[in-house]
Design a protein around this motif. Structure first.
Motif, short mmCIF file in Angstrom:
data_model
loop_
_atom_site.label_atom_id
_atom_site.label_comp_id
_atom_site.label_asym_id
_atom_site.label_seq_id
_atom_site.Cartn_x
_atom_site.Cartn_y
_atom_site.Cartn_z
N ILE A 178 0.85 -1.19 0.00
CA ILE A 178 0.00 0.00 0.00
C ILE A 178 0.89 1.24 0.00
CG2 ILE A 178 -1.88 -1.19 1.17
CD1 ILE A 178 -1.02 0.16 3.75
N SER A 179 0.29 2.40 -0.20
CA SER A 179 1.06 3.64 -0.35
C SER A 179 1.96 3.90 0.85
CB SER A 179 0.13 4.83 -0.56
OG SER A 179 -0.58 4.70 -1.78
N GLU A 180 1.46 3.65 2.06
CA GLU A 180 2.26 3.89 3.27
C GLU A 180 3.51 3.01 3.28
OE1 GLU A 180 -0.96 3.58 3.16
OE2 GLU A 180 -1.73 5.47 3.99
N GLU A 181 3.36 1.76 2.88
CA GLU A 181 4.51 0.84 2.84
C GLU A 181 5.50 1.23 1.77
OE1 GLU A 181 2.54 -3.36 4.34
OE2 GLU A 181 2.13 -2.67 2.29
N ILE A 182 4.98 1.68 0.62
CA ILE A 182 5.86 2.13 -0.47
C ILE A 182 6.65 3.35 -0.02
CG2 ILE A 182 5.92 3.02 -2.82
CD1 ILE A 182 3.34 1.43 -3.37
N ALA A 183 5.96 4.27 0.65
CA ALA A 183 6.63 5.49 1.13
C ALA A 183 7.77 5.15 2.08
CB ALA A 183 5.61 6.40 1.80
N GLU A 184 7.52 4.23 2.99
CA GLU A 184 8.55 3.84 3.95
C GLU A 184 9.72 3.15 3.25
OE1 GLU A 184 9.04 1.07 7.98
OE2 GLU A 184 7.06 1.39 7.06
N LYS A 185 9.41 2.30 2.28
CA LYS A 185 10.43 1.55 1.55
C LYS A 185 11.34 2.48 0.74
CE LYS A 185 12.13 -2.33 -0.32
NZ LYS A 185 12.80 -3.40 0.46
N LEU A 186 10.76 3.50 0.11
CA LEU A 186 11.52 4.38 -0.77
C LEU A 186 11.97 5.68 -0.10
CD1 LEU A 186 9.42 4.02 -4.08
CD2 LEU A 186 11.48 2.77 -3.40
N GLY A 187 11.57 5.88 1.14
CA GLY A 187 11.95 7.10 1.84
C GLY A 187 11.24 8.33 1.32
N LEU A 188 9.98 8.16 0.93
CA LEU A 188 9.19 9.26 0.38
C LEU A 188 7.97 9.49 1.26
CD1 LEU A 188 9.17 8.06 -3.35
CD2 LEU A 188 10.67 9.81 -2.37
N SER A 189 7.30 10.61 1.03
CA SER A 189 6.04 10.85 1.72
C SER A 189 4.93 10.09 1.00
CB SER A 189 5.71 12.34 1.75
OG SER A 189 5.39 12.80 0.44
N VAL A 190 3.85 9.81 1.72
CA VAL A 190 2.71 9.13 1.11
C VAL A 190 2.15 9.98 -0.04
CG1 VAL A 190 0.37 8.28 1.50
CG2 VAL A 190 2.14 7.90 3.22
N HIS A 191 2.11 11.29 0.17
CA HIS A 191 1.62 12.19 -0.88
C HIS A 191 2.45 12.05 -2.15
CE1 HIS A 191 -0.03 15.80 -2.77
NE2 HIS A 191 1.23 16.17 -3.02
N THR A 192 3.77 11.98 -2.01
CA THR A 192 4.65 11.86 -3.18
C THR A 192 4.45 10.53 -3.88
OG1 THR A 192 6.29 13.30 -2.15
CG2 THR A 192 7.04 11.90 -3.96
N VAL A 193 4.30 9.46 -3.11
CA VAL A 193 4.05 8.13 -3.69
C VAL A 193 2.77 8.14 -4.51
CG1 VAL A 193 3.41 5.75 -3.16
CG2 VAL A 193 5.35 6.82 -1.99
N ASN A 194 1.71 8.71 -3.94
CA ASN A 194 0.44 8.77 -4.67
C ASN A 194 0.55 9.62 -5.93
OD1 ASN A 194 -0.95 7.09 -2.90
ND2 ASN A 194 -1.56 8.78 -1.56
N ALA A 195 1.38 10.66 -5.85
CA ALA A 195 1.59 11.51 -7.02
C ALA A 195 2.29 10.73 -8.13
CB ALA A 195 2.41 12.74 -6.63
N TYR A 196 3.31 9.95 -7.76
CA TYR A 196 4.02 9.13 -8.75
C TYR A 196 3.09 8.09 -9.37
CZ TYR A 196 8.72 10.88 -7.67
OH TYR A 196 9.84 11.67 -7.53
N LEU A 197 2.29 7.44 -8.54
CA LEU A 197 1.35 6.44 -9.04
C LEU A 197 0.30 7.08 -9.94
CD1 LEU A 197 0.88 4.25 -5.83
CD2 LEU A 197 2.06 3.59 -7.94
N GLY A 198 -0.13 8.27 -9.57
CA GLY A 198 -1.12 8.98 -10.38
C GLY A 198 -0.57 9.38 -11.73
#
Length: 248
Positions: free
Chosen positions: A203-223
């Motif tokens: 999920i986005s929270e796990e991706i953010a933690e794995k890549l050292g990004l914020s959840v907002h940034t992860v969702n932006a990349y996925l979007g």
């Protein structure tokens, strides 16, 4: 369509197999069809795509690949005129392969009872016997992989295996079409990384933690990746990214 088969995790029925064997061009698909033809002891093959899906009286079968050689148009015409309407109706209701008996001597040899796996036609319209594997992948990916011969060699395990491989062939064709339609702007490394992890079930929270990004940034990349892949949601984007070779 899908099949569940025993054996190793990278066998013909597995997602990993479909990913690893992805074709990069139509020239990569032809040898796969030739191998299937040999397995079935067939003489010829032809791949048909259903066009005009959802449009009344506009549906038709269009041949994408065949090895009939000289006079291929005539052979295609005979097959389509003989069974085309039935093929179009059948694929809307069933994914059972269609087997028919030709007028030539031999028909097909049977290894065991596979009647529950196919729809048999015995009207002997075509000179050659044949089998047509229906594949449903959506409006643009529906079609048949067909094989013809004076005498086909058929059995339950072989039919299942070749149906799975037919699905792969149609997935390859669909992926090649999609690749040509992908915008010139390719996915960034971050977009690919986020899609890969999302495809692995994170999920986005796990991706953010794995890549050292914020959840907002992860969702932006996925979007942004979803937009670039011309997809309607994250799930469709992941599936398309797999078919196009961005992720595995």
């Amino acid at each position: 369509m899908g099949f569940s088969r025993g054996g190793t995790s990278d066998g013909p029925g597995s997602i990993q197999y479909l990913r690893l064997q992805r074709a990069s061009s139509r020239s990569d698909i032809f040898p796969k069809l030739v191998a299937m033809q040999r397995n079935l002891k067939a003489r010829h093959f032809a791949v048909f795509r259903v066009t005009g899906a959802g449009l009344p009286n506009k549906r038709k079968l269009v041949c994408e690949l065949d090895n009939w050689g000289a006079g291929s148009g005539e052979h295609q015409g005979v097959l389509v005129s003989s069974y085309g309407d039935m093929f179009l109706d059948h694929i809307e209701m069933s994914i059972l392969p269609i087997v028919w008996t030709g007028t030539e001597k031999g028909a097909y040899s049977e290894a065991g009872d596979f009647s529950s796996l196919v729809r048999k036609i015995d009207d002997r319209i075509m000179p050659s016997s044949g089998i047509a594997f229906p594949v449903r992948l959506g409006a643009l990916g529906n079609g048949y992989v067909t094989f013809l011969s004076g005498s086909l060699e058929l059995g339950s395990n072989l039919i299942i295996d070749q149906h799975v491989r037919s699905c792969q062939v149609m997935m390859d064709l669909l992926a090649l079409d999609e690749r040509r339609s992908v915008p010139a702007e390719s996915l960034s490394e971050r977009e690919v990384a986020c899609l890969q992890l999302a495809g692995d079930g994170r999920i986005s929270e796990e991706i953010a933690e794995k890549l050292g990004l914020s959840v907002h940034t992860v969702n932006a990349y996925l979007g942004s990746a979803t937009i670039k892949l011309n997809s309607v949601n994250r799930i469709q984007a992941i599936a398309k990214a797999i078919r196009l070779g961005y992720i595995h």
